[in-house]
Every structure is written in structure tokens, then in C-alpha cells.
Design a protein around this motif. Structure first.
Motif, PDB file in Angstrom:
ATOM      1  N   ARG A   1       1.064  -1.121   0.488  1.00 61.27           N
ATOM      2  CA  ARG A   1       0.168   0.242   0.248  1.00 61.27           C
ATOM      3  C   ARG A   1       0.543   1.265  -0.322  1.00 61.27           C
ATOM      4  NH1 ARG A   1      -4.807  -0.447   3.494  1.00 61.27           N
ATOM      5  NH2 ARG A   1      -6.039  -2.473   2.366  1.00 61.27           N
ATOM      6  N   GLN A   2       2.292   1.233   0.866  1.00 61.96           N
ATOM      7  CA  GLN A   2       2.800   2.346   0.219  1.00 61.96           C
ATOM      8  C   GLN A   2       3.525   2.230  -0.821  1.00 61.96           C
ATOM      9  OE1 GLN A   2       2.902   0.274   3.365  1.00 61.96           O
ATOM     10  NE2 GLN A   2       1.170   1.036   4.343  1.00 61.96           N
ATOM     11  N   PHE A   3       4.224   1.645  -1.668  1.00 62.64           N
ATOM     12  CA  PHE A   3       5.218   1.501  -1.700  1.00 62.64           C
ATOM     13  C   PHE A   3       4.844   0.995  -3.246  1.00 62.64           C
ATOM     14  CE2 PHE A   3       7.222   2.392   2.205  1.00 62.64           C
ATOM     15  CZ  PHE A   3       7.764   3.264   1.531  1.00 62.64           C
ATOM     16  N   VAL A   4       5.668   0.812  -4.631  1.00 65.38           N
ATOM     17  CA  VAL A   4       6.721   0.093  -6.026  1.00 65.38           C
ATOM     18  C   VAL A   4       7.090  -0.149  -5.346  1.00 65.38           C
ATOM     19  CG1 VAL A   4       5.300  -0.226  -8.682  1.00 65.38           C
ATOM     20  CG2 VAL A   4       4.182   0.529  -6.954  1.00 65.38           C
ATOM     21  N   ILE A   5       8.333  -1.187  -6.101  1.00 63.86           N
ATOM     22  CA  ILE A   5       9.614  -1.312  -6.099  1.00 63.86           C
ATOM     23  C   ILE A   5       9.377  -2.429  -7.794  1.00 63.86           C
ATOM     24  CG2 ILE A   5       9.783  -2.880  -4.681  1.00 63.86           C
ATOM     25  CD1 ILE A   5      12.265  -2.097  -3.965  1.00 63.86           C
ATOM     26  N   TYR A   6      10.145  -1.157  -8.236  1.00 69.88           N
ATOM     27  CA  TYR A   6      10.763  -1.646  -9.595  1.00 69.88           C
ATOM     28  C   TYR A   6      12.661  -2.415  -9.622  1.00 69.88           C
ATOM     29  CZ  TYR A   6       7.067  -0.166 -11.970  1.00 69.88           C
ATOM     30  OH  TYR A   6       5.215  -0.430 -12.007  1.00 69.88           O
ATOM     31  N   PHE A   7      12.719  -3.029  -9.454  1.00 76.99           N
ATOM     32  CA  PHE A   7      14.203  -3.582 -10.176  1.00 76.99           C
ATOM     33  C   PHE A   7      14.783  -4.326 -10.789  1.00 76.99           C
ATOM     34  CE2 PHE A   7      11.680  -7.245  -7.925  1.00 76.99           C
ATOM     35  CZ  PHE A   7      12.077  -8.563  -8.510  1.00 76.99           C
ATOM     36  N   LYS A   8      15.746  -4.662 -11.774  1.00 83.70           N
ATOM     37  CA  LYS A   8      16.791  -4.744 -12.743  1.00 83.70           C
ATOM     38  C   LYS A   8      18.449  -5.399 -12.078  1.00 83.70           C
ATOM     39  CE  LYS A   8      18.781  -3.214 -16.694  1.00 83.70           C
ATOM     40  NZ  LYS A   8      18.426  -2.075 -17.495  1.00 83.70           N
ATOM     41  N   GLU A   9      18.970  -6.898 -13.101  1.00 84.17           N
ATOM     42  CA  GLU A   9      19.972  -6.522 -12.306  1.00 84.17           C
ATOM     43  C   GLU A   9      21.132  -5.984 -12.752  1.00 84.17           C
ATOM     44  OE1 GLU A   9      21.802 -10.606 -11.684  1.00 84.17           O
ATOM     45  OE2 GLU A   9      20.507 -11.605 -11.481  1.00 84.17           O
ATOM     46  N   ASN A  10      22.229  -5.264 -12.562  1.00 83.27           N
ATOM     47  CA  ASN A  10      22.997  -4.353 -13.162  1.00 83.27           C
ATOM     48  C   ASN A  10      24.554  -5.217 -13.596  1.00 83.27           C
ATOM     49  OD1 ASN A  10      24.090  -3.950 -10.745  1.00 83.27           O
ATOM     50  ND2 ASN A  10      23.516  -1.738 -10.489  1.00 83.27           N
ATOM     51  N   GLU A  11      24.813  -4.397 -14.248  1.00 78.66           N
ATOM     52  CA  GLU A  11      26.750  -5.127 -14.234  1.00 78.66           C
ATOM     53  C   GLU A  11      27.911  -4.107 -13.227  1.00 78.66           C
ATOM     54  OE1 GLU A  11      27.143  -7.719 -16.489  1.00 78.66           O
ATOM     55  OE2 GLU A  11      25.045  -6.606 -16.663  1.00 78.66           O
ATOM     56  N   LEU A  12      27.519  -3.672 -12.558  1.00 77.60           N
ATOM     57  CA  LEU A  12      28.344  -3.020 -11.279  1.00 77.60           C
ATOM     58  C   LEU A  12      27.940  -3.769  -9.652  1.00 77.60           C
ATOM     59  CD1 LEU A  12      26.885   0.593 -11.405  1.00 77.60           C
ATOM     60  CD2 LEU A  12      28.849   0.112 -12.620  1.00 77.60           C
ATOM     61  N   ASN A  13      29.254  -3.142  -8.927  1.00 78.16           N
ATOM     62  CA  ASN A  13      29.470  -4.499  -7.835  1.00 78.16           C
ATOM     63  C   ASN A  13      28.868  -3.618  -6.756  1.00 78.16           C
ATOM     64  OD1 ASN A  13      30.436  -6.006  -6.291  1.00 78.16           O
ATOM     65  ND2 ASN A  13      32.180  -5.405  -6.241  1.00 78.16           N
ATOM     66  N   HIS A  14      27.852  -2.890  -7.323  1.00 79.04           N
ATOM     67  CA  HIS A  14      26.945  -2.350  -5.978  1.00 79.04           C
ATOM     68  C   HIS A  14      25.239  -2.148  -6.656  1.00 79.04           C
ATOM     69  CE1 HIS A  14      27.609   1.774  -7.806  1.00 79.04           C
ATOM     70  NE2 HIS A  14      28.815   1.340  -8.341  1.00 79.04           N
ATOM     71  N   MET A  15      24.328  -1.215  -5.681  1.00 75.40           N
ATOM     72  CA  MET A  15      23.322  -1.253  -6.004  1.00 75.40           C
ATOM     73  C   MET A  15      23.405   0.385  -6.547  1.00 75.40           C
ATOM     74  SD  MET A  15      21.406  -0.317  -2.678  1.00 75.40           S
ATOM     75  CE  MET A  15      20.184   0.695  -3.354  1.00 75.40           C
ATOM     76  N   ARG A  16      21.744   0.562  -7.590  1.00 78.12           N
ATOM     77  CA  ARG A  16      21.296   1.921  -7.326  1.00 78.12           C
ATOM     78  C   ARG A  16      20.641   2.279  -6.899  1.00 78.12           C
ATOM     79  NH1 ARG A  16      22.886   4.204 -13.160  1.00 78.12           N
ATOM     80  NH2 ARG A  16      21.611   2.655 -13.500  1.00 78.12           N
ATOM     81  N   LEU A  17      19.982   3.424  -6.987  1.00 79.47           N
ATOM     82  CA  LEU A  17      18.938   4.359  -5.871  1.00 79.47           C
ATOM     83  C   LEU A  17      18.072   4.876  -6.618  1.00 79.47           C
ATOM     84  CD1 LEU A  17      16.273   3.119  -4.028  1.00 79.47           C
ATOM     85  CD2 LEU A  17      17.643   4.376  -2.797  1.00 79.47           C
TER      86      LEU A  17
END
Length: 110
Positions: free
Chosen positions: A26-42
Motif C-alpha cells: 500500500r505504501q510503495f511500488v518497487i521495480y528492480f533489475k540486475e546491473n553489471e556494477l558491484n553495488h546497488m543504484r537507487l
């Protein structure tokens, strides 16, 4: 957050959303995809319908803080979080629990 941890370009937002891997409550929608980096991006999206600038900025600070805590657990993913109307009046503890629920739902956290 440092610049390398942010998603700002419209083309990046579109490519992640087009992938259609998502989870919501009810509070959030989250979309995600793997990346080639060694860290997450937001990437964070807060609509103008949710309030004036100070309220939208507060919601974005809450999201950044919640992800700062978890950035070591979410590696190699680009994450876009869309804040919904239900998140506007939450305390930070409830906000954090809700984000945790969404991340567990899309199996980014275990």
C-alpha cells in the motif's frame, strides 16, 4: 548517497520499469533489475500529489536512509521505488518496516 549509487536519467528509469519485475504494497511500488556494477543504484519517485516540497523531500530522505542501512545486502541491482499516498503519514519505524516488506517480497533481502 553518493552519485554512483543514484539513478537520475529518464532512460535508466524507463529501462528498469520496462523490465516489469516489480512488487508493491500500500505504501510503495518497487521495480528492480540486475546491473553489471558491484553495488546497488537507487531511483526515487515521489508524486506532487503527495504534498508540498518539504513533505516530498522528507519522504525521499526516509527512503535514502532505509536503503543506506541495507545497501550491503542488495548488491548488483538497480532499484526504483515509487512512494504511494499510504506512506505520507507513517512514522520512520513503520516506513522502514514497509520498505523491508517490499524488499523481502521481491526477494532482494532474505
Amino acid at each position: 548517497m553518493k552519485k554512483e549509487y543514484r539513478i537520475k536519467k529518464s532512460s535508466d528509469f524507463d529501462s528498469i520499469i520496462r523490465k516489469k519485475k516489480s512488487f508493491a504494497n500500500r505504501q510503495f511500488v518497487i521495480y528492480f533489475k540486475e546491473n553489471e556494477l558491484n553495488h546497488m543504484r537507487l531511483g526515487i519517485s515521489v508524486s506532487k500529489k503527495l504534498g508540498k516540497a518539504y513533505k516530498r523531500n522528507k519522504l525521499k530522505r526516509y527512503v535514502r536512509e532505509c536503503f543506506k542501512i541495507r545497501k550491503d545486502f542488495i548488491k548488483n541491482y538497480d532499484v526504483i521505488i515509487i512512494v504511494r499516498k499510504g506512506a505520507v503519514d507513517l512514522s520512520f519505524e513503520d516506513f522502514d518496516k514497509s520498505i523491508n516488506h517490499v524488499l523481502k517480497g521481491c526477494k532482494l533481502l532474505r
